[in-house]
Design a protein around this motif. Sequence first.
Motif, PDB file in Angstrom:
ATOM      1  N   GLY A  48      15.294  25.545  45.769  1.00  0.00           N
ATOM      2  CA  GLY A  48      15.568  24.987  46.284  1.00  0.00           C
ATOM      3  C   GLY A  48      13.930  24.449  47.551  1.00  0.00           C
ATOM      4  N   GLY A  49      13.244  25.810  47.326  1.00  0.00           N
ATOM      5  CA  GLY A  49      12.084  25.724  48.296  1.00  0.00           C
ATOM      6  C   GLY A  49      11.843  26.655  48.117  1.00  0.00           C
ATOM      7  N   ASP A  50      10.464  27.231  49.078  1.00  0.00           N
ATOM      8  CA  ASP A  50       9.265  28.182  48.528  1.00  0.00           C
ATOM      9  C   ASP A  50       9.536  29.585  49.293  1.00  0.00           C
ATOM     10  OD1 ASP A  50       8.517  26.265  46.787  1.00  0.00           O
ATOM     11  OD2 ASP A  50       6.923  25.335  48.115  1.00  0.00           O
ATOM     12  N   GLU A  51      10.490  29.427  50.212  1.00  0.00           N
ATOM     13  CA  GLU A  51      10.632  30.857  51.143  1.00  0.00           C
ATOM     14  C   GLU A  51      11.509  31.251  50.757  1.00  0.00           C
ATOM     15  OE1 GLU A  51      13.143  30.059  54.502  1.00  0.00           O
ATOM     16  OE2 GLU A  51      14.169  28.124  53.069  1.00  0.00           O
ATOM     17  N   THR A  52      11.053  31.733  51.035  1.00  0.00           N
ATOM     18  CA  THR A  52      12.424  33.886  50.223  1.00  0.00           C
ATOM     19  C   THR A  52      13.122  34.449  51.233  1.00  0.00           C
ATOM     20  OG1 THR A  52      10.356  35.438  51.747  1.00  0.00           O
ATOM     21  CG2 THR A  52      10.030  34.873  48.541  1.00  0.00           C
ATOM     22  N   ARG A  53      13.996  35.494  51.397  1.00  0.00           N
ATOM     23  CA  ARG A  53      14.536  35.804  52.468  1.00  0.00           C
ATOM     24  C   ARG A  53      14.979  37.006  51.760  1.00  0.00           C
ATOM     25  NH1 ARG A  53      19.539  31.456  53.031  1.00  0.00           N
ATOM     26  NH2 ARG A  53      18.446  29.881  54.027  1.00  0.00           N
ATOM     27  N   PRO A  54      14.922  37.538  53.019  1.00  0.00           N
ATOM     28  CA  PRO A  54      15.121  39.726  53.027  1.00  0.00           C
ATOM     29  C   PRO A  54      16.429  39.434  52.037  1.00  0.00           C
ATOM     30  CG  PRO A  54      14.970  38.945  54.817  1.00  0.00           C
ATOM     31  CD  PRO A  54      15.409  37.459  54.165  1.00  0.00           C
ATOM     32  N   VAL A  55      16.844  40.588  51.312  1.00  0.00           N
ATOM     33  CA  VAL A  55      17.710  41.343  50.949  1.00  0.00           C
ATOM     34  C   VAL A  55      18.386  42.602  51.459  1.00  0.00           C
ATOM     35  CG1 VAL A  55      18.692  42.517  48.936  1.00  0.00           C
ATOM     36  CG2 VAL A  55      17.125  40.175  48.340  1.00  0.00           C
ATOM     37  N   THR A  56      19.199  42.638  52.103  1.00  0.00           N
ATOM     38  CA  THR A  56      19.708  43.877  52.666  1.00  0.00           C
ATOM     39  C   THR A  56      20.598  44.599  52.501  1.00  0.00           C
ATOM     40  OG1 THR A  56      20.762  42.262  54.703  1.00  0.00           O
ATOM     41  CG2 THR A  56      19.432  42.163  55.381  1.00  0.00           C
ATOM     42  N   THR A  57      21.370  43.842  51.167  1.00  0.00           N
ATOM     43  CA  THR A  57      22.477  44.624  50.803  1.00  0.00           C
ATOM     44  C   THR A  57      21.956  45.714  49.453  1.00  0.00           C
ATOM     45  OG1 THR A  57      23.216  43.282  49.010  1.00  0.00           O
ATOM     46  CG2 THR A  57      23.712  42.853  50.972  1.00  0.00           C
ATOM     47  N   ASP A  58      22.523  46.438  48.349  1.00  0.00           N
ATOM     48  CA  ASP A  58      22.085  47.477  47.952  1.00  0.00           C
ATOM     49  C   ASP A  58      22.297  46.636  46.500  1.00  0.00           C
ATOM     50  OD1 ASP A  58      25.057  48.399  46.507  1.00  0.00           O
ATOM     51  OD2 ASP A  58      24.555  48.009  48.527  1.00  0.00           O
ATOM     52  N   ASP A  59      21.067  47.061  46.068  1.00  0.00           N
ATOM     53  CA  ASP A  59      21.373  46.181  44.344  1.00  0.00           C
ATOM     54  C   ASP A  59      21.762  47.213  43.440  1.00  0.00           C
ATOM     55  OD1 ASP A  59      19.516  44.088  45.139  1.00  0.00           O
ATOM     56  OD2 ASP A  59      18.027  45.537  44.330  1.00  0.00           O
ATOM     57  N   GLU A  60      22.346  48.659  43.330  1.00  0.00           N
ATOM     58  CA  GLU A  60      22.886  49.501  42.803  1.00  0.00           C
ATOM     59  C   GLU A  60      23.680  51.046  43.628  1.00  0.00           C
ATOM     60  OE1 GLU A  60      20.662  49.783  39.270  1.00  0.00           O
ATOM     61  OE2 GLU A  60      19.711  51.817  39.878  1.00  0.00           O
ATOM     62  N   TYR A  61      24.479  51.830  43.548  1.00  0.00           N
ATOM     63  CA  TYR A  61      25.009  52.576  43.473  1.00  0.00           C
ATOM     64  C   TYR A  61      25.477  53.669  42.777  1.00  0.00           C
ATOM     65  CZ  TYR A  61      29.988  52.510  42.412  1.00  0.00           C
ATOM     66  OH  TYR A  61      30.693  52.403  42.197  1.00  0.00           O
ATOM     67  N   SER A  62      25.452  55.069  43.196  1.00  0.00           N
ATOM     68  CA  SER A  62      25.628  55.910  42.205  1.00  0.00           C
ATOM     69  C   SER A  62      26.520  57.176  43.405  1.00  0.00           C
ATOM     70  CB  SER A  62      25.074  56.973  41.370  1.00  0.00           C
ATOM     71  OG  SER A  62      23.496  57.257  41.901  1.00  0.00           O
ATOM     72  N   ALA A  63      27.527  57.868  42.420  1.00  0.00           N
ATOM     73  CA  ALA A  63      27.781  58.302  43.211  1.00  0.00           C
ATOM     74  C   ALA A  63      29.069  59.542  42.965  1.00  0.00           C
ATOM     75  CB  ALA A  63      28.598  57.775  44.518  1.00  0.00           C
ATOM     76  N   ILE A  64      29.492  60.457  43.641  1.00  0.00           N
ATOM     77  CA  ILE A  64      29.454  61.803  42.486  1.00  0.00           C
ATOM     78  C   ILE A  64      31.124  61.795  43.871  1.00  0.00           C
ATOM     79  CG2 ILE A  64      29.764  64.237  42.177  1.00  0.00           C
ATOM     80  CD1 ILE A  64      27.067  64.441  41.827  1.00  0.00           C
ATOM     81  N   ALA A  65      32.465  62.163  43.366  1.00  0.00           N
ATOM     82  CA  ALA A  65      33.881  62.103  43.688  1.00  0.00           C
ATOM     83  C   ALA A  65      34.386  63.467  43.419  1.00  0.00           C
ATOM     84  CB  ALA A  65      34.521  60.617  44.323  1.00  0.00           C
ATOM     85  N   THR A  66      34.875  63.924  44.868  1.00  0.00           N
ATOM     86  CA  THR A  66      36.040  64.663  44.282  1.00  0.00           C
ATOM     87  C   THR A  66      37.958  64.420  45.086  1.00  0.00           C
ATOM     88  OG1 THR A  66      35.674  65.798  46.641  1.00  0.00           O
ATOM     89  CG2 THR A  66      34.701  67.010  44.823  1.00  0.00           C
ATOM     90  N   PHE A  67      38.606  64.608  44.205  1.00  0.00           N
ATOM     91  CA  PHE A  67      39.810  63.846  44.271  1.00  0.00           C
ATOM     92  C   PHE A  67      40.608  65.045  45.211  1.00  0.00           C
ATOM     93  CE2 PHE A  67      38.059  61.095  41.345  1.00  0.00           C
ATOM     94  CZ  PHE A  67      38.841  59.993  41.745  1.00  0.00           C
ATOM     95  N   GLU A  68      41.318  64.059  45.722  1.00  0.00           N
ATOM     96  CA  GLU A  68      42.449  64.903  46.333  1.00  0.00           C
ATOM     97  C   GLU A  68      43.728  66.511  45.699  1.00  0.00           C
ATOM     98  OE1 GLU A  68      45.210  62.748  48.797  1.00  0.00           O
ATOM     99  OE2 GLU A  68      43.732  62.069  50.001  1.00  0.00           O
ATOM    100  N   ASN A  69      43.579  66.028  44.143  1.00  0.00           N
ATOM    101  CA  ASN A  69      44.038  67.123  43.133  1.00  0.00           C
ATOM    102  C   ASN A  69      42.879  67.853  41.793  1.00  0.00           C
ATOM    103  OD1 ASN A  69      42.747  65.437  42.034  1.00  0.00           O
ATOM    104  ND2 ASN A  69      44.254  64.263  40.403  1.00  0.00           N
ATOM    105  N   GLY A  70      42.240  67.168  43.366  1.00  0.00           N
ATOM    106  CA  GLY A  70      40.738  68.648  42.509  1.00  0.00           C
ATOM    107  C   GLY A  70      39.920  67.725  41.022  1.00  0.00           C
ATOM    108  N   ALA A  71      40.415  66.065  41.001  1.00  0.00           N
ATOM    109  CA  ALA A  71      39.276  66.052  40.092  1.00  0.00           C
ATOM    110  C   ALA A  71      38.369  65.640  40.205  1.00  0.00           C
ATOM    111  CB  ALA A  71      40.136  64.586  39.442  1.00  0.00           C
ATOM    112  N   THR A  72      37.382  65.449  39.077  1.00  0.00           N
ATOM    113  CA  THR A  72      35.575  64.547  39.753  1.00  0.00           C
ATOM    114  C   THR A  72      35.598  63.860  39.422  1.00  0.00           C
ATOM    115  OG1 THR A  72      34.727  67.184  39.473  1.00  0.00           O
ATOM    116  CG2 THR A  72      33.617  65.026  39.152  1.00  0.00           C
ATOM    117  N   GLY A  73      34.908  62.357  39.993  1.00  0.00           N
ATOM    118  CA  GLY A  73      34.502  60.753  39.687  1.00  0.00           C
ATOM    119  C   GLY A  73      33.352  60.874  39.489  1.00  0.00           C
ATOM    120  N   VAL A  74      32.633  60.508  37.998  1.00  0.00           N
ATOM    121  CA  VAL A  74      31.167  59.927  38.790  1.00  0.00           C
ATOM    122  C   VAL A  74      30.973  58.514  38.800  1.00  0.00           C
ATOM    123  CG1 VAL A  74      29.588  59.857  37.774  1.00  0.00           C
ATOM    124  CG2 VAL A  74      30.835  62.205  37.947  1.00  0.00           C
TER     125      VAL A  74
END
Length: 365
Positions: A219-245
Amino acid sequence: MTLKAGFLGYGLMGKAHANALARLPMFFPDAPEVERSVLIGRTVEALEEAADTLGFNRIESDWEAALDDIDILYNLGPTRIHVDPTVAALNRDIHVLCEKPLAPQTAGAEKMAEAARKSDAIAGVGYNYRYVPALQLAKRMLDAGEFGDVRRIRGQYLQGWQADPDDEWVWRNDVERSGSGALGDVGAHTIDLARWLIGGIDRVCGRLDTFVTERPVAGGDETRPVTTDDEYSAIATFENGATGVFEGSRVATTREGGNELELYGSRGGFRFDMERLNELEVYTRDDDGFERVLVTADDHPYMDAWWPTGHIIGWEHTFVHEHYEFLSAIEEGRSYSPDFETGVAVHRVVNAIQQSNEDGSWILV
């Protein structure tokens, strides 16, 4: 006894949960009775319209006053208003179902979890994808050992609703209001499903990206800053040794509801795609390849309550199942999961991915 429910918020989640309560007695007649008592918000005119649409008896613009006359608080508003109403409700032994993420910051989530530990009420967090019948079937098979020892899980939730740089700024673009972007929004669902299926996550290495740093205000001509992520990616290891992507996005051009999960073990695995919500692709050593299972039979989780075999259900039905389990836990005086401890655990994984992005290293959860 009829439980009186108060909803804080009437947007997408308000509609989803109100619809679930309306459908619940029709298909799950043994569920506790719930009255949609009071709808809580700021703007009286909008509240009155929403209350009429969603089937609430009255409205209230003061959430503290609303607590005087309810047995359950459904906190369905923006993340920034989760903490105080939830803690106040739990301090008065009012049951709470709060949408995820619990709070903008982990400290707020921990405050909520502490209130839940001290309360006689039941506190649950809204990870509704646990209640997809296909994923419930996958969990059943996994727990029965049909996939063997889990080696790898891959989860993604790709959306494109902000792929265009001219898409409007919303509260989810503000880190103070939301805590994080795609990571805490859709990524939290992936992280919760992975922890539910496999167990605790030990350490992570992740990256966050913000491609559009300013967006136009409606409803206006102004803009506001985006201070959050648009996307993420991660690799994880689980306590049981499995891998997560894991990966998630709100700027994935052409993607809409790409919530997908793949799990591989020593004896087999499964694949799931929310855009084919009633299907589960399953593989075990006895199979020549992945077999497509249409999860609509009476012996599949929750499906005996719905339609004849072959007749599918949708996203909104996951909330019906969620309400059935949550309300049944209240009636029977038993514990409920996912609870606030689960919510805090997901927060800590999110925090670790954020820290990894800043440090450029693996982070212990």
